[in-house]
Design a protein around this motif. Sequence first.
Motif, PDB file in Angstrom:
ATOM      1  N   THR A 384       3.970  33.025  27.394  1.00  0.00           N
ATOM      2  CA  THR A 384       3.204  34.265  27.567  1.00  0.00           C
ATOM      3  C   THR A 384       2.036  34.089  28.525  1.00  0.00           C
ATOM      4  O   THR A 384       0.921  34.492  28.251  1.00  0.00           O
ATOM      5  N   PHE A 385       2.292  33.462  29.636  1.00  0.00           N
ATOM      6  CA  PHE A 385       1.294  33.328  30.695  1.00  0.00           C
ATOM      7  C   PHE A 385       1.567  34.362  31.785  1.00  0.00           C
ATOM      8  O   PHE A 385       2.697  34.817  31.928  1.00  0.00           O
ATOM      9  N   GLU A 388      -0.749  34.332  37.567  1.00  0.00           N
ATOM     10  CA  GLU A 388      -2.064  33.897  38.004  1.00  0.00           C
ATOM     11  C   GLU A 388      -2.601  32.780  37.093  1.00  0.00           C
ATOM     12  O   GLU A 388      -3.109  31.767  37.563  1.00  0.00           O
ATOM     13  N   ASN A 389      -2.436  32.975  35.779  1.00  0.00           N
ATOM     14  CA  ASN A 389      -2.855  31.950  34.817  1.00  0.00           C
ATOM     15  C   ASN A 389      -2.124  30.637  35.065  1.00  0.00           C
ATOM     16  O   ASN A 389      -2.701  29.556  34.970  1.00  0.00           O
ATOM     17  N   CYS A 390      -0.867  30.786  35.359  1.00  0.00           N
ATOM     18  CA  CYS A 390      -0.021  29.609  35.559  1.00  0.00           C
ATOM     19  C   CYS A 390      -0.517  28.818  36.771  1.00  0.00           C
ATOM     20  O   CYS A 390      -0.681  27.601  36.712  1.00  0.00           O
ATOM     21  N   LYS A 391      -0.780  29.538  37.858  1.00  0.00           N
ATOM     22  CA  LYS A 391      -1.243  28.882  39.083  1.00  0.00           C
ATOM     23  C   LYS A 391      -2.597  28.201  38.855  1.00  0.00           C
ATOM     24  O   LYS A 391      -2.793  27.042  39.225  1.00  0.00           O
ATOM     25  N   PHE A 405       6.773  29.242  37.292  1.00  0.00           N
ATOM     26  CA  PHE A 405       6.572  30.440  36.495  1.00  0.00           C
ATOM     27  C   PHE A 405       7.922  31.113  36.376  1.00  0.00           C
ATOM     28  O   PHE A 405       8.464  31.623  37.354  1.00  0.00           O
ATOM     29  N   SER A 406       8.489  31.066  35.168  1.00  0.00           N
ATOM     30  CA  SER A 406       9.860  31.555  35.025  1.00  0.00           C
ATOM     31  C   SER A 406       9.863  33.051  34.743  1.00  0.00           C
ATOM     32  O   SER A 406       8.847  33.637  34.378  1.00  0.00           O
ATOM     33  N   ILE A 410       7.143  32.246  31.134  1.00  0.00           N
ATOM     34  CA  ILE A 410       6.758  30.918  30.651  1.00  0.00           C
ATOM     35  C   ILE A 410       6.317  30.102  31.857  1.00  0.00           C
ATOM     36  O   ILE A 410       6.939  30.137  32.916  1.00  0.00           O
ATOM     37  N   CYS A 411       5.191  29.404  31.648  1.00  0.00           N
ATOM     38  CA  CYS A 411       4.667  28.544  32.707  1.00  0.00           C
ATOM     39  C   CYS A 411       5.001  27.103  32.336  1.00  0.00           C
ATOM     40  O   CYS A 411       4.680  26.637  31.244  1.00  0.00           O
TER      41      CYS A 411
END
Length: 588
Positions: A384-385, A388-391, A405-406, A410-411
């Motif tokens: 649940t990312f 932007e959060n993932c990066k 980032f799928s 999901i990150c």
Amino acid sequence: MALSLAHTLFSLLLLLPTSAVAQTNGKVTVGRSLSTTDSSPWVSPSGEFAFGFRQPNGSDFFLLSIWYDNIPDRTIVWYANGEKLAPRGSKVNLTADRGLVLTSSQGEELWTSSDQSQLAGAVASGVMNDTGNFVLEDSNFKNLWQSFQHPSDTMLPTQIMERGGVLSSRQSETNFSKGRFQLRFRQETGNLVLNTINLPTNDPNGPYYQIDSTAGDLNTSNSGKQLIFNASGYIYILRENDERITIEQESLPTGNLYFRVTLNFDGIFTLYSHPKTSAGNESWTPIWSVPDNICQDIPGDQSMTGVCGYNSVCKINPKDRRPICECPKRYSLLDPNDPYGSCKPDFIQAGCKEDELNSQRSLYYLEELTNTNWPFSDYMRLPTFTEENCKNSCLQDCMCAVAIFSTNNICWKKKLPLSNGRFSENDGGKVFIKVRKDNSTLPGPSFQNPVGKKKNQDRLILAGSVLLGCSLFVIFILIAAICHGFFYKKAVSKIDRNGVDMESGEEDKAILTDWAYDCFQEGTLDVLVGYDREAMDDMEKLERFVKVAIWCIQEGPSLRPTMRKVTHMLEGVVDVPIPPCPSPFNTT
Ligand SMILES: *[C@@H]1O[C@H](CO)[C@@H](O)[C@H](O)[C@H]1NC(C)=O
Ligand SMILES: *[C@@H]1O[C@H](CO)[C@@H](O)[C@H](O)[C@H]1NC(C)=O
Ligand SMILES: *[C@@H]1O[C@H](CO)[C@@H](O)[C@H](O)[C@H]1NC(C)=O
Ligand SMILES: *[C@@H]1O[C@H](CO)[C@@H](O)[C@H](O)[C@H]1NC(C)=O
Ligand SMILES: *[C@@H]1O[C@H](CO)[C@@H](O)[C@H](O)[C@H]1NC(C)=O
Ligand SMILES: *[C@@H]1O[C@H](CO)[C@@H](O)[C@H](O)[C@H]1NC(C)=O
Ligand SMILES: *[C@@H]1O[C@H](CO)[C@@H](O)[C@H](O)[C@H]1NC(C)=O
Ligand SMILES: *[C@@H]1O[C@H](CO)[C@@H](O)[C@H](O)[C@H]1NC(C)=O
């Protein structure tokens, strides 16, 4: 008659400048020997196969081998001493007690076909057969040893592999050392498998291709007995109950063709054909190959790497289904001569130590890739990312090398070395690879020759702190001054005023600029500014200022920017290119 005359002429052409063409009934009596300096190999009666020495492309050494002797490729189908090539002057002798014995001119034994206990002095002759099989016979023409029972990476029509048989790939097209891929006709079950091994051991990983002859049950009547390559080019497992399981049942081309099946150095098992009578321009045509997609099929949870080395990405060439390895952007081959090897980053990965002092964000950016994955390099799964959060999560994490980032939000964070990299058209997710903003940390030539640097290092760090360990505003003014041509005087006088006991003079000027440039190259600007908090809080600005300063102190006046350009660069109106080393070392 006409045919054999034509053949003789052809052999003559191939073997020029040979004084005598080898006698071609294919038979060699005990006591004969063949040297690397002999130009005539032992040829089969039809002239199609030859046994002797070949020089791998680009090598000064020799490989004892069997090859197709009347096609221009002279393709090698069997070899003996791939691990230890024979130096010039080596000889292979046909002996009664140990069969073929390969020795160097110094008397070092490099390879032998058999040991004494197997042959018991019974060998009477050797035969280069028209099937491509080299056979040792006793005086009653009984086979004591055959190259067909000790295959390398290739099988030929009429060749049979019993349970327990193995083919080993070579390292590369021209390196005949044992490679990472194996074909095994398994002892216990008669299943046929392709697998990687963990070199230098023989330890096998799980198969990337398999034909079960027993289909899971241990009914001995349907377990595989022999792997047969028949005279028309079909390859099948013959079961105990005489049933056949044919590999790739496609119907084969007919006509006057050679067939061979080879476990290629990249792990692909391929059946090829080649016209027997050749206009000189034909080559081997692949008919079928397995597996279909080796990039996907190698079980990554078991093999440490896939076909390609670490950090590399495997793609299938749609034309021949063979793998191609590519380094990601800003990565390059560790060994430029090994395109299937590992890739290294072209920038130095900051350790987590450096990251305590700098924010990762300022040092790195994310390069977006498509349809790429390293599915076995995850160390963190963040559900649940947002993208932007993932990066950000990867940018701020000193362990993170890649974020994916799928499509289901999901990150995945991945660490180095990345393994089993592969390209796949339909992954859908976004792939971000974390790379350094510039190439500044690559160790350049200036690192090899630190003129008087060591002895003055401590003092210079102190000097640097005094020189630059001040507010960004002062640095700004200072750089402006430097760029007006006051650099050396200002710097030295400032150092003098601060009571640093440093001799002035040409040498120190050079050392000081070199050291500043090194700090910049190593990405250790924090050292340059003496860990000054204010300066470090805005590393991007500091980096820009230092780059401008290094442009201003270039030895070649034509390289130095104009004052107008300097102001623009300092203000951030224009980008500052990476400056070259200010005082390149004289290599004399
Ligand atoms: C030998 O190697 C060179 C360079 O590696 C290549 O250009 C050439 O085609 C090779 N020759 C053969 C016969 O493989
Ligand atoms: C191989 O044969 C050569 C002569 O043909 C001989 O001088 C040499 O001693 C033999 N070597 C072995 C190991 O038998
Ligand atoms: C030698 O070749 C002939 C065909 O030319 C074949 O019938 C025979 O089986 C071969 N012998 C061996 C031992 O491979
Ligand atoms: C072949 O590859 C092996 C393993 O990488 C290496 O040790 C060997 O030196 C290579 N041989 C040649 C002749 O390049
Ligand atoms: C073993 O296999 C044969 C033929 O494949 C079959 O007829 C037979 O029933 C099998 N026996 C057992 C015990 O499964
Ligand atoms: C080789 O095997 C194929 C398929 O089983 C068969 O059709 C063909 O007749 C065989 N050829 C020979 C020479 O045995
Ligand atoms: C080989 O050359 C012949 C005549 O020069 C030509 O007809 C044929 O198409 C060529 N074959 C290939 C595979 O290039
Ligand atoms: C870093 O170096 C590589 C290879 O030398 C070059 O292609 C690339 O443009 C450079 N990148 C930057 C940001 O200077």
